[in-house]
Structure formats: structure tokens, C-alpha cells
Design a protein around this motif. Structure first.
Motif, PDB file in Angstrom:
ATOM      1  N   THR A 181       0.827  -1.204   0.000  1.00 32.40           N
ATOM      2  CA  THR A 181       0.000   0.000   0.000  1.00 32.40           C
ATOM      3  C   THR A 181       0.862   1.255   0.000  1.00 32.40           C
ATOM      4  OG1 THR A 181      -1.749  -1.175   1.215  1.00 32.40           O
ATOM      5  CG2 THR A 181      -1.823   1.236   1.238  1.00 32.40           C
ATOM      6  N   CYS A 182       0.551   2.145  -0.918  1.00 32.19           N
ATOM      7  CA  CYS A 182       1.253   3.421  -1.045  1.00 32.19           C
ATOM      8  C   CYS A 182       0.329   4.537  -0.552  1.00 32.19           C
ATOM      9  CB  CYS A 182       1.650   3.656  -2.505  1.00 32.19           C
ATOM     10  SG  CYS A 182       2.535   5.203  -2.799  1.00 32.19           S
ATOM     11  N   ILE A 183       0.774   5.273   0.458  1.00 35.27           N
ATOM     12  CA  ILE A 183      -0.017   6.361   1.030  1.00 35.27           C
ATOM     13  C   ILE A 183       0.661   7.678   0.656  1.00 35.27           C
ATOM     14  CG2 ILE A 183      -0.938   7.348   3.164  1.00 35.27           C
ATOM     15  CD1 ILE A 183      -0.584   4.504   4.416  1.00 35.27           C
ATOM     16  N   ILE A 184      -0.030   8.498  -0.128  1.00 37.13           N
ATOM     17  CA  ILE A 184       0.512   9.783  -0.567  1.00 37.13           C
ATOM     18  C   ILE A 184      -0.411  10.875  -0.034  1.00 37.13           C
ATOM     19  CG2 ILE A 184       1.298  11.182  -2.514  1.00 37.13           C
ATOM     20  CD1 ILE A 184       1.435   8.631  -4.198  1.00 37.13           C
ATOM     21  N   TRP A 185       0.131  11.795   0.768  1.00 40.26           N
ATOM     22  CA  TRP A 185      -0.737  12.718   1.497  1.00 40.26           C
ATOM     23  C   TRP A 185      -0.253  14.159   1.390  1.00 40.26           C
ATOM     24  CZ3 TRP A 185      -4.216   9.218   3.223  1.00 40.26           C
ATOM     25  CH2 TRP A 185      -5.312   9.663   3.977  1.00 40.26           C
ATOM     26  N   GLY A 186      -1.197  15.065   1.266  1.00 40.06           N
ATOM     27  CA  GLY A 186      -0.874  16.485   1.334  1.00 40.06           C
ATOM     28  C   GLY A 186      -0.631  16.902   2.777  1.00 40.06           C
ATOM     29  N   LYS A 187       0.476  17.589   3.028  1.00 39.54           N
ATOM     30  CA  LYS A 187       0.804  18.005   4.394  1.00 39.54           C
ATOM     31  C   LYS A 187      -0.219  18.979   4.974  1.00 39.54           C
ATOM     32  CE  LYS A 187       5.840  17.463   4.708  1.00 39.54           C
ATOM     33  NZ  LYS A 187       7.115  18.172   4.935  1.00 39.54           N
ATOM     34  N   GLN A 188      -0.923  19.674   4.094  1.00 42.49           N
ATOM     35  CA  GLN A 188      -1.907  20.657   4.551  1.00 42.49           C
ATOM     36  C   GLN A 188      -3.342  20.208   4.267  1.00 42.49           C
ATOM     37  OE1 GLN A 188       0.915  21.629   2.706  1.00 42.49           O
ATOM     38  NE2 GLN A 188       2.004  22.284   4.546  1.00 42.49           N
ATOM     39  N   ASP A 189      -3.569  18.909   4.312  1.00 39.31           N
ATOM     40  CA  ASP A 189      -4.912  18.368   4.088  1.00 39.31           C
ATOM     41  C   ASP A 189      -5.811  18.773   5.254  1.00 39.31           C
ATOM     42  OD1 ASP A 189      -7.205  16.820   3.738  1.00 39.31           O
ATOM     43  OD2 ASP A 189      -6.105  15.098   2.958  1.00 39.31           O
ATOM     44  N   ASN A 190      -6.846  19.569   4.969  1.00 36.02           N
ATOM     45  CA  ASN A 190      -7.780  20.010   6.009  1.00 36.02           C
ATOM     46  C   ASN A 190      -8.979  19.088   6.168  1.00 36.02           C
ATOM     47  OD1 ASN A 190      -6.504  22.448   6.823  1.00 36.02           O
ATOM     48  ND2 ASN A 190      -7.175  23.416   4.930  1.00 36.02           N
ATOM     49  N   VAL A 191      -9.168  18.183   5.218  1.00 38.54           N
ATOM     50  CA  VAL A 191     -10.336  17.299   5.252  1.00 38.54           C
ATOM     51  C   VAL A 191     -10.003  16.001   5.992  1.00 38.54           C
ATOM     52  CG1 VAL A 191     -12.078  16.092   3.872  1.00 38.54           C
ATOM     53  CG2 VAL A 191     -11.165  18.289   3.082  1.00 38.54           C
ATOM     54  N   THR A 192      -8.940  15.352   5.567  1.00 38.95           N
ATOM     55  CA  THR A 192      -8.406  14.189   6.293  1.00 38.95           C
ATOM     56  C   THR A 192      -7.002  14.588   6.748  1.00 38.95           C
ATOM     57  OG1 THR A 192      -7.793  13.289   4.112  1.00 38.95           O
ATOM     58  CG2 THR A 192      -9.736  12.363   5.169  1.00 38.95           C
ATOM     59  N   PRO A 193      -6.872  15.111   7.955  1.00 42.89           N
ATOM     60  CA  PRO A 193      -5.613  15.684   8.421  1.00 42.89           C
ATOM     61  C   PRO A 193      -4.450  14.693   8.385  1.00 42.89           C
ATOM     62  CG  PRO A 193      -7.419  16.238   9.902  1.00 42.89           C
ATOM     63  CD  PRO A 193      -7.946  15.203   8.949  1.00 42.89           C
ATOM     64  N   PRO A 194      -3.213  15.198   8.386  1.00 41.71           N
ATOM     65  CA  PRO A 194      -2.032  14.336   8.313  1.00 41.71           C
ATOM     66  C   PRO A 194      -2.003  13.207   9.338  1.00 41.71           C
ATOM     67  CG  PRO A 194      -1.379  16.611   7.970  1.00 41.71           C
ATOM     68  CD  PRO A 194      -2.844  16.636   8.312  1.00 41.71           C
ATOM     69  N   ASP A 195      -2.602  13.422  10.510  1.00 38.91           N
ATOM     70  CA  ASP A 195      -2.645  12.358  11.519  1.00 38.91           C
ATOM     71  C   ASP A 195      -3.312  11.098  10.981  1.00 38.91           C
ATOM     72  OD1 ASP A 195      -1.420  14.009  13.299  1.00 38.91           O
ATOM     73  OD2 ASP A 195      -3.186  14.403  14.532  1.00 38.91           O
ATOM     74  N   VAL A 196      -4.263  11.268  10.064  1.00 34.74           N
ATOM     75  CA  VAL A 196      -4.942  10.115   9.472  1.00 34.74           C
ATOM     76  C   VAL A 196      -3.948   9.269   8.681  1.00 34.74           C
ATOM     77  CG1 VAL A 196      -6.722   9.380   7.841  1.00 34.74           C
ATOM     78  CG2 VAL A 196      -7.166  11.307   9.379  1.00 34.74           C
ATOM     79  N   ALA A 197      -3.093   9.942   7.896  1.00 34.80           N
ATOM     80  CA  ALA A 197      -2.087   9.223   7.104  1.00 34.80           C
ATOM     81  C   ALA A 197      -1.108   8.484   8.002  1.00 34.80           C
ATOM     82  CB  ALA A 197      -1.341  10.203   6.201  1.00 34.80           C
ATOM     83  N   VAL A 198      -0.692   9.132   9.074  1.00 36.23           N
ATOM     84  CA  VAL A 198       0.251   8.510  10.019  1.00 36.23           C
ATOM     85  C   VAL A 198      -0.380   7.261  10.628  1.00 36.23           C
ATOM     86  CG1 VAL A 198       1.481   8.834  12.196  1.00 36.23           C
ATOM     87  CG2 VAL A 198       1.436  10.677  10.513  1.00 36.23           C
ATOM     88  N   GLU A 199      -1.635   7.367  11.008  1.00 37.99           N
ATOM     89  CA  GLU A 199      -2.343   6.236  11.623  1.00 37.99           C
ATOM     90  C   GLU A 199      -2.508   5.088  10.625  1.00 37.99           C
ATOM     91  OE1 GLU A 199      -3.936   4.711  15.158  1.00 37.99           O
ATOM     92  OE2 GLU A 199      -2.986   6.643  14.801  1.00 37.99           O
ATOM     93  N   MET A 200      -2.862   5.418   9.387  1.00 35.90           N
ATOM     94  CA  MET A 200      -3.008   4.373   8.369  1.00 35.90           C
ATOM     95  C   MET A 200      -1.683   3.669   8.110  1.00 35.90           C
ATOM     96  SD  MET A 200      -5.701   5.837   5.537  1.00 35.90           S
ATOM     97  CE  MET A 200      -7.456   5.938   5.909  1.00 35.90           C
ATOM     98  N   HIS A 201      -0.629   4.443   8.023  1.00 35.46           N
ATOM     99  CA  HIS A 201       0.701   3.869   7.789  1.00 35.46           C
ATOM    100  C   HIS A 201       1.090   2.942   8.944  1.00 35.46           C
ATOM    101  CE1 HIS A 201       4.803   3.346   6.694  1.00 35.46           C
ATOM    102  NE2 HIS A 201       5.291   4.228   7.533  1.00 35.46           N
ATOM    103  N   LYS A 202       0.752   3.332  10.158  1.00 36.84           N
ATOM    104  CA  LYS A 202       1.087   2.519  11.332  1.00 36.84           C
ATOM    105  C   LYS A 202       0.310   1.203  11.328  1.00 36.84           C
ATOM    106  CE  LYS A 202      -0.533   3.840  15.363  1.00 36.84           C
ATOM    107  NZ  LYS A 202      -1.316   2.685  15.909  1.00 36.84           N
TER     108      LYS A 202
END
Length: 253
Positions: A195-216
Motif C-alpha cells: 500500500t502506497c499512502i501519498i498525502w498532502g501536508k496541509q490536508d484540512n479534510v483528512t488531516p495528516p494524523d490520518v495518514a500517520v495512523e493508516m501507515h502505522k
């Protein structure tokens, strides 16, 4: 390049290129045009790219949920594509991708998530269908991006038209609530494909914490950040997004 849509049976979609199959899933307020840059790039890089129009407004009200949309995606893959695919999803499309990868791991070779719902997201909420208030819709559309100029007049007009269609507005709210209720925290460890997770650092809809949690929580995952970028990285920073994804996937197919 201008891509023509095809219509076969219950499916409306774009198809371009030849090679490894890649399926792109748009978000709740998204559409086929969100992936123009990806279509151009990957159809020239040895991929056969498919962008199905998700049946957001076509399902009966009682079946308007993410699981039904995932079943639609599964039927599309089974009927139009040979072999497992790389499934790319933005926002709600990523959420549908997660559900699909769990339901039919035999069909999904790689999963790519960008601004995906599934854990937490900020939506329009109950106040979403404010008919006639175009400035409100413009402001909400601009909030999706780091650079508000990405929210063109054409894009704002599309969102405004959806909000002012009574049934579309109702189904939009139903699906937004469905996404919030369908939390996948406990399911993520069962995602088996790379799985490749590509995230905008300034995502206001699904904040960066969501990406960190998914990656974990997703076992075989890689996380990449794009700076000065909001919720739809493939639209706002298409060159960076495409290069990250291509470099990640080229040795895996």
C-alpha cells in the motif's frame, strides 16, 4: 489529451493506455476529470488506466453506502479487467478501495491512498446542502486545496449544481455519514497488499494524523508527503504525485 467516456451496461468509465491495469476511484464530490493528469502520465508509462464513474447518485436510497459502491467496483474489475489491479483512491474513493481490498484481495495487487477517509474526516456535515449560497460552496470547495486557485469556477459550478439537486444533496449527506460510521481502524491490519499512502501536508479534510495512523496500522505500507498540498494531491500537485507513485510501483509490477 481529452479522454472520451465509454458506456457499457451499467458502467460509465474512461480507459486509456496499455499494460498493467490501474483503476482510479474519485471522491464524494469528485469526478472523472480529477484524474486527467494521472491518465496522461500513466497511460504513457505502460499502464492501462480505468476511471469508473462511481454510482454515488444512482443507487436506491437504502443501498446508498460505501459497501454498495465497493461491490460496484468489484463487478467493474471482474467484467472489464483481466488480472489483479492497482487500485488508487482519493477521499471517499480511498475508503472504497480499503473496503474492496479487504473483500477481494485476489483482485487488488496494490492499493494507493490519498486523502482517504476511513478513520476521520471533516465533511460538509448537516449544513452541507445550503441551496443558493454559492459563496459558501466556493469557500468549502477552496478549503479542499492548499492553493484556493485550484478551485476553479468550473469546479465550483459542478459542486453548486450537485448541492442544488435535491436528491443528489440527500445522497451526498447519506454517503458522508456512511463514511463517518464505517470506521476501519480495526480492519487496517488485515490489508495484505502493498500500500502506497501519498498525502498532502496541509490536508484540512483528512488531516495528516490520518495518514500517520493508516501507515502505522497497514502492515505493508509506505507513506509519502507532498508539501503545500491539500486533500486532492493528484489534482493540486500532479507532477509530484505521479512521480512518487511511479517510483514506488515500477519495480513491483
Amino acid at each position: 489529451m481529452i479522454f472520451k467516456t465509454k458506456k457499457e451496461k451499467k458502467f460509465v468509465y474512461i480507459e486509456a493506455g496499455e499494460g498493467h491495469p490501474m483503476v482510479l476511484l474519485h471522491g464524494l464530490m469528485g469526478g472523472l476529470s480529477n484524474f486527467d493528469a494521472m491518465l496522461n502520465y500513466f497511460s504513457d508509462k505502460g499502464f492501462k488506466v480505468f476511471v469508473p464513474q462511481l454510482p454515488i447518485y444512482d443507487l436506491p436510497v437504502l443501498n446508498t453506502n460505501l459497501t454498495s459502491i465497493s461491490k460496484y467496483v468489484i463487478r467493474f474489475i471482474e467484467e472489464h479487467i483481466e488480472g489483479p489491479v492497482t487500485l488508487v483512491g482519493n477521499s471517499m474513493g480511498g475508503h472504497v478501495g480499503l473496503i474492496t481490498a479487504l473483500a477481494r484481495p485476489d483482485l487488488i495487487q496494490h492499493l494507493v491512498l490519498t486523502g482517504s477517509s476511513g478513520l476521520y474526516e471533516r465533511t460538509f456535515g448537516d449544513s452541507f446542502p445550503r441551496k443558493g449560497d454559492k459563496q459558501y460552496i466556493r469557500r468549502k470547495t477552496e478549503e479542499v486545496f492548499y492553493n484556493p486557485a485550484v478551485a476553479t469556477d468550473e469546479l465550483v459550478d459542478e459542486v453548486f449544481a450537485t448541492v442544488n439537486d435535491r436528491m443528489k444533496g440527500i445522497k451526498t449527506v447519506i454517503l458522508a455519514r456512511s463514511a463517518i460510521k464505517h470506521n476501519m481502524q480495526k480492519d487496517l491490519p488485515n490489508i495484505s497488499c502493498p500500500t502506497c499512502i501519498i498525502w498532502g501536508k496541509q490536508d484540512n479534510v483528512t488531516p495528516p494524523d490520518v495518514a500517520v495512523e493508516m501507515h502505522k496500522d497497514i502492515p505493508n505500507s509506505d507513506l509519502f508527503w507532498i508539501d503545500e498540498c491539500g486533500h486532492a494531491a493528484m489534482m493540486e500537485k500532479p507532477n509530484e504525485f505521479n512521480e512518487i507513485l511511479y517510483n514506488w510501483i515500477k519495480d513491483k509490477i
